[in-house]
Design an enzyme around this catalytic site. Sequence first.
Site, PDB file in Angstrom:
ATOM      1  N   GLU A  92      35.336-139.255  56.815  1.00  0.00           N
ATOM      2  CA  GLU A  92      35.176-140.312  57.806  1.00  0.00           C
ATOM      3  C   GLU A  92      34.589-141.557  57.162  1.00  0.00           C
ATOM      4  OE1 GLU A  92      34.415-137.534  61.689  1.00  0.00           O
ATOM      5  OE2 GLU A  92      32.707-138.507  60.769  1.00  0.00           O
ATOM      6  N   CYS A 111      30.915-148.607  56.068  1.00  0.00           N
ATOM      7  CA  CYS A 111      30.027-147.516  55.662  1.00  0.00           C
ATOM      8  C   CYS A 111      30.918-146.450  55.004  1.00  0.00           C
ATOM      9  CB  CYS A 111      29.338-146.974  56.908  1.00  0.00           C
ATOM     10  SG  CYS A 111      28.286-145.556  56.602  1.00  0.00           S
ATOM     11  N   CYS A 118      27.895-132.391  51.962  1.00  0.00           N
ATOM     12  CA  CYS A 118      26.757-132.778  51.117  1.00  0.00           C
ATOM     13  C   CYS A 118      25.931-131.536  50.811  1.00  0.00           C
ATOM     14  CB  CYS A 118      25.893-133.811  51.835  1.00  0.00           C
ATOM     15  SG  CYS A 118      24.490-134.385  50.850  1.00  0.00           S
ATOM     16  N   CYS A 122      19.842-131.851  54.396  1.00  0.00           N
ATOM     17  CA  CYS A 122      18.820-132.392  55.299  1.00  0.00           C
ATOM     18  C   CYS A 122      19.047-131.793  56.690  1.00  0.00           C
ATOM     19  CB  CYS A 122      18.898-133.919  55.353  1.00  0.00           C
ATOM     20  SG  CYS A 122      18.696-134.649  53.718  1.00  0.00           S
ATOM     21  N   CYS A 125      20.891-133.716  59.626  1.00  0.00           N
ATOM     22  CA  CYS A 125      22.113-134.453  59.312  1.00  0.00           C
ATOM     23  C   CYS A 125      23.347-133.551  59.436  1.00  0.00           C
ATOM     24  CB  CYS A 125      22.000-135.009  57.892  1.00  0.00           C
ATOM     25  SG  CYS A 125      23.547-135.700  57.272  1.00  0.00           S
ATOM     26  N   CYS A 341      24.541-142.830  62.090  1.00  0.00           N
ATOM     27  CA  CYS A 341      23.948-142.156  60.941  1.00  0.00           C
ATOM     28  C   CYS A 341      23.846-140.662  61.163  1.00  0.00           C
ATOM     29  CB  CYS A 341      22.528-142.659  60.715  1.00  0.00           C
ATOM     30  SG  CYS A 341      22.454-144.378  60.324  1.00  0.00           S
TER      31      CYS A 341
END
Length: 358
Positions: A92, A111, A118, A122, A125, A341
């Site tokens: 995305e 962005c 990832c 975290c 996230c 975010c």
Amino acid sequence: MTDLYRVLPEEMDKLVTEIGQPRYRADQLLHALYHESPRDMSDLRQIPAAMRDALVAAGYTIGSANEAHRVASEDMQTTKLLLKYGDGTMIETVLMQYPSKTKIHPRSTVCVSTQVGCAMGCVFCATGQMGFKRNLQAEEIVAQVLHFARVLREREEHVTNLVFMGMGEPLANYTETIRAVRLLTHARAFGLGQRSITISTVGVIPLIDRLADEQLQIGLAISLHAPNDKIRRRLVPTAGPHSVEDLFLASKRYFKKTGRRITFEYALIDGINDSPEVAAELAQLLKGNGAHVNLIPVNSTAGGFQRPKRQLVHEFQRILRKGGVNCTVRVEKGSEISAACGQLRTDMVKKITNSNID
Ligand code: SAH
Ligand code: SF4
């Protein structure tokens, strides 16, 4: 096969000579690639057919990145694209537009994602929660920007800023991220100003130092989220040896070498890192260093984390400012289309938009 979108201008000079073409063809080719957005080799109309054939024979190609889905927020200021690469991988990328009081055209910030998933994990996230799938190649990062550049060109607008805040940890894919930055900022390629770019990192210290030595004028944002290791390790389980103190020292070295001030991103989470005591501790850590804190009231993801009440966010900001630390609250963009975010997660989008994906 090598994608032409990963070839740096200096490499392009060498390449055209190798296939027996005059040097000026390198600039012609770069211009076509970055300002005309060809979809494949046959779109390179200014380039003689013989040169196109020679490029193909030498193993060069233009990789495909197709738009699988597009969603826009109601106010049309945020657009999220789901891009599908040649191998079927999807990521995305988001365009955020900010109307300007002084300019006709809005600020248009892309962005970009640097990884599929990832590995940093975290806890708040969505990308972290999907785990690590693979790194993106420089040309795949560049394709995200060029896609929006094409969309904007139709409206006589252009990409003005770039933030590496999409899916993935940019410094964990260091070489390809820097190659993409060089391609996007090179005057003979995409030509964006280095100062219009910000890389956001969760904080891989040796790589922050390496970035400081790249002679680039790009901005750095460090996702701090806590003034001490106890809270930070709970939120960033992979922080491991990188203590808050060490991160802060690395940020100082970056500033000293590049002259660019650091932004500390701080996802504010209800009941975890949002108390007045924590704010005071953060102010104590950062004061007097010209650092800037960007508070991001956490966006809801699967983890069940909540943002603090508005009043508490303002109180947190007030304490930081009183303690001498520059601080802003991030303007909310795109949460209703899951483009804010930490909300980027392709497997969920896949489920929602299944019918739109070929
Ligand atoms: N991996 C890099 C860049 C991508 S994340 C990094 O962590 O910095 C970009 C920003 O979004 C980071 O500051 C990250 O902490 C923040 N973020 C992640 N999940 C979020 C969420 N659910 N709500 C608000 N911000 C979030
Ligand atoms: Fe990765 Fe950044 Fe998400 Fe952490 S916040 S999991 S580093 S993308």
